[in-house]
Design a protein around this motif. Sequence first.
Motif, PDB file in Angstrom:
ATOM      1  N   GLY A  78      41.788  55.053  35.005  1.00  0.00           N
ATOM      2  CA  GLY A  78      40.928  53.897  35.296  1.00  0.00           C
ATOM      3  C   GLY A  78      39.907  53.693  34.176  1.00  0.00           C
ATOM      4  N   MET A  79      39.285  54.802  33.767  1.00  0.00           N
ATOM      5  CA  MET A  79      38.258  54.698  32.704  1.00  0.00           C
ATOM      6  C   MET A  79      38.889  54.266  31.379  1.00  0.00           C
ATOM      7  SD  MET A  79      35.591  57.810  33.378  1.00  0.00           S
ATOM      8  CE  MET A  79      36.705  59.138  33.761  1.00  0.00           C
ATOM      9  N   GLN A  80      40.056  54.867  31.089  1.00  0.00           N
ATOM     10  CA  GLN A  80      40.758  54.531  29.838  1.00  0.00           C
ATOM     11  C   GLN A  80      41.123  53.046  29.825  1.00  0.00           C
ATOM     12  OE1 GLN A  80      44.786  56.010  29.668  1.00  0.00           O
ATOM     13  NE2 GLN A  80      44.463  56.823  27.599  1.00  0.00           N
ATOM     14  N   SER A  81      41.567  52.554  30.976  1.00  0.00           N
ATOM     15  CA  SER A  81      41.974  51.157  31.063  1.00  0.00           C
ATOM     16  C   SER A  81      40.782  50.220  30.830  1.00  0.00           C
ATOM     17  CB  SER A  81      42.628  50.897  32.428  1.00  0.00           C
ATOM     18  OG  SER A  81      43.040  49.568  32.524  1.00  0.00           O
ATOM     19  N   ILE A  82      39.619  50.603  31.347  1.00  0.00           N
ATOM     20  CA  ILE A  82      38.410  49.802  31.075  1.00  0.00           C
ATOM     21  C   ILE A  82      38.120  49.827  29.576  1.00  0.00           C
ATOM     22  CG2 ILE A  82      35.901  49.641  31.370  1.00  0.00           C
ATOM     23  CD1 ILE A  82      36.209  50.696  34.175  1.00  0.00           C
ATOM     24  N   ALA A  83      38.208  51.040  28.976  1.00  0.00           N
ATOM     25  CA  ALA A  83      37.931  51.166  27.537  1.00  0.00           C
ATOM     26  C   ALA A  83      38.906  50.328  26.715  1.00  0.00           C
ATOM     27  CB  ALA A  83      37.997  52.635  27.123  1.00  0.00           C
ATOM     28  N   GLU A  84      40.127  50.198  27.213  1.00  0.00           N
ATOM     29  CA  GLU A  84      41.122  49.380  26.496  1.00  0.00           C
ATOM     30  C   GLU A  84      40.831  47.884  26.634  1.00  0.00           C
ATOM     31  OE1 GLU A  84      44.749  50.605  28.370  1.00  0.00           O
ATOM     32  OE2 GLU A  84      44.833  52.503  27.270  1.00  0.00           O
ATOM     33  N   GLY A  85      39.877  47.545  27.480  1.00  0.00           N
ATOM     34  CA  GLY A  85      39.486  46.138  27.625  1.00  0.00           C
ATOM     35  C   GLY A  85      40.222  45.398  28.725  1.00  0.00           C
ATOM     36  N   ASN A  86      40.828  46.153  29.629  1.00  0.00           N
ATOM     37  CA  ASN A  86      41.573  45.491  30.718  1.00  0.00           C
ATOM     38  C   ASN A  86      40.625  45.051  31.826  1.00  0.00           C
ATOM     39  OD1 ASN A  86      44.053  45.872  29.447  1.00  0.00           O
ATOM     40  ND2 ASN A  86      44.138  47.985  30.195  1.00  0.00           N
ATOM     41  N   THR A  87      39.808  44.080  31.498  1.00  0.00           N
ATOM     42  CA  THR A  87      38.784  43.652  32.448  1.00  0.00           C
ATOM     43  C   THR A  87      38.837  42.147  32.704  1.00  0.00           C
ATOM     44  OG1 THR A  87      37.246  43.433  30.619  1.00  0.00           O
ATOM     45  CG2 THR A  87      37.184  45.512  31.815  1.00  0.00           C
ATOM     46  N   HIS A  88      39.988  41.555  32.378  1.00  0.00           N
ATOM     47  CA  HIS A  88      40.124  40.112  32.622  1.00  0.00           C
ATOM     48  C   HIS A  88      40.857  39.880  33.947  1.00  0.00           C
ATOM     49  CE1 HIS A  88      38.728  39.057  28.576  1.00  0.00           C
ATOM     50  NE2 HIS A  88      39.263  40.213  28.251  1.00  0.00           N
ATOM     51  N   HIS A  94      44.568  31.991  46.862  1.00  0.00           N
ATOM     52  CA  HIS A  94      43.339  31.246  47.181  1.00  0.00           C
ATOM     53  C   HIS A  94      42.195  32.143  47.649  1.00  0.00           C
ATOM     54  CE1 HIS A  94      44.692  27.254  46.413  1.00  0.00           C
ATOM     55  NE2 HIS A  94      45.769  27.412  47.169  1.00  0.00           N
ATOM     56  N   THR A  95      42.487  33.407  47.933  1.00  0.00           N
ATOM     57  CA  THR A  95      41.405  34.265  48.433  1.00  0.00           C
ATOM     58  C   THR A  95      41.132  35.466  47.533  1.00  0.00           C
ATOM     59  OG1 THR A  95      42.980  35.445  49.849  1.00  0.00           O
ATOM     60  CG2 THR A  95      41.716  33.658  50.873  1.00  0.00           C
ATOM     61  N   VAL A  96      42.160  35.980  46.876  1.00  0.00           N
ATOM     62  CA  VAL A  96      41.987  37.209  46.092  1.00  0.00           C
ATOM     63  C   VAL A  96      42.037  36.939  44.587  1.00  0.00           C
ATOM     64  CG1 VAL A  96      43.003  39.481  45.599  1.00  0.00           C
ATOM     65  CG2 VAL A  96      42.947  38.638  47.943  1.00  0.00           C
ATOM     66  N   THR A  97      42.818  35.987  44.169  1.00  0.00           N
ATOM     67  CA  THR A  97      43.113  35.687  42.757  1.00  0.00           C
ATOM     68  C   THR A  97      44.007  36.774  42.160  1.00  0.00           C
ATOM     69  OG1 THR A  97      41.046  34.506  42.473  1.00  0.00           O
ATOM     70  CG2 THR A  97      42.169  35.187  40.456  1.00  0.00           C
ATOM     71  N   GLY A  98      43.517  37.994  42.177  1.00  0.00           N
ATOM     72  CA  GLY A  98      44.273  39.129  41.659  1.00  0.00           C
ATOM     73  C   GLY A  98      43.411  40.354  41.851  1.00  0.00           C
ATOM     74  N   VAL A  99      44.034  41.518  42.049  1.00  0.00           N
ATOM     75  CA  VAL A  99      43.256  42.752  42.239  1.00  0.00           C
ATOM     76  C   VAL A  99      42.789  43.262  40.876  1.00  0.00           C
ATOM     77  CG1 VAL A  99      43.501  45.189  42.916  1.00  0.00           C
ATOM     78  CG2 VAL A  99      44.319  43.372  44.439  1.00  0.00           C
ATOM     79  N   CYS A 100      41.614  43.852  40.871  1.00  0.00           N
ATOM     80  CA  CYS A 100      40.978  44.410  39.673  1.00  0.00           C
ATOM     81  C   CYS A 100      42.006  45.071  38.733  1.00  0.00           C
ATOM     82  CB  CYS A 100      39.955  45.427  40.170  1.00  0.00           C
ATOM     83  SG  CYS A 100      39.111  46.279  38.886  1.00  0.00           S
ATOM     84  N   THR A 101      42.014  44.625  37.482  1.00  0.00           N
ATOM     85  CA  THR A 101      43.050  45.050  36.514  1.00  0.00           C
ATOM     86  C   THR A 101      43.109  46.559  36.299  1.00  0.00           C
ATOM     87  OG1 THR A 101      41.354  44.406  34.942  1.00  0.00           O
ATOM     88  CG2 THR A 101      43.246  42.973  35.120  1.00  0.00           C
TER      89      THR A 101
END
Length: 385
Positions: A52-62, A264-271
């Motif tokens: 999870g932390m690595q993925s944030i560091a990779e910029g997967n926050t869109h 219409h309610t979730v859009t997508g779950v946190c990357t």
Amino acid sequence: MSLNEVLQSIPPSASLNLMAKVRDLKEKGEDIIGLAGGEPDFDTPDKIRFRGMQSIAEGNTHYAVGIGVLPLRERIAQKLREENGIECEASQIVVTPGGKYAIYLAVRALINSGEKVMILNPAWVSYAPIVQAAGGIPVHVTLKYEENYIITEELLENAYVEGTKLLILNYPNNPTGKILSESEADAIEAFVKRHSLYIISDEVYERIVYDGKKTISVGSRKEIADRVITVNGFSKSVAMTGWRLGYLCAPKDTMKPVSILHSHTVTGVCTFIQDAAIVALDCTDEIKAMRKIYEERRNAFIGALNRIPGVTAEYPEGAFYAWVKMEMDGMDSFQMAEYLLEKAGVVGVPGASYGSGGENCLRFSFANSMDELMEAVKRIDAAMR
Ligand code: GLU
């Protein structure tokens, strides 16, 4: 102007309320043992957190627009095929913020306002409220304590009412700890076929089953597979409660309303949470280790509870709850829970919160340390004598 009448008539979640109460009492410095909430006391395994932390560091926050990232949906579909015998593809998987939301999504997608939904009591506190919030009408079917909560075709048939669309199942069961037997699955299959019902099968405790037993996924039954939405999540199996991550597997022809409501309610779950979930699905050893500890606690806790006068507890086959019959001075389960809080500082959930079939029962979670469990037994024993 009046607010939404249905939502105003629904009680808040008993388990969440009690978890909040325990937190507040502890913050005030009170000596409380909270066994109300069903939350693993383990931390999320390291490799999931690191991913999870690595993925944030990779910029997967869109935005992760859509029903879930493809690698995760493919991995979930593979898991369901290999471990649960459910024939499915990635296109049938929807990743959700928690299993609870997957249940809401499934109910909402399947029923029209005013349609009936069968719920087998005792039942987790949120099924009926979710059905009501979706405009449906819960039909409560009582399974009996004296009959070991066994499901038969006759029982289902007697409870059936015209206008029923859906049956909700939850095995391993919260709160009773029962798993589904082959003969119960047969009864359900015959009943559902006869009345062309849909099933939502909430299998969130699937990985926590004891004595080498295995739970049955009704979605693996070929003749009804096109009528079953299977729901699962990561909270209980890999101690990921705070990440809010679940999923459902839906028959192809039900995917349209499911994905429309999701968009219409979730859009997508946190990357980055979806990235970590792929690692979580490979945590077989970690899951095994946690299950072993739950099993040791189950054996010690249930054994000790049964030595208290007025207390009877069966060994649950799955999940991490002791479903305990407690009889003293004609108290009902709410009074008993209140009494134990006052006299013993131990918090459990009153059985009546799970609807009918839980009279005089309390639910205690054993997803707590052995020391806490043994101290709770000592205090309950003193309060009951
Ligand atoms: N499912 C858990 C329980 O039954 C957590 C709280 C909730 O969402 O109900 O205690």
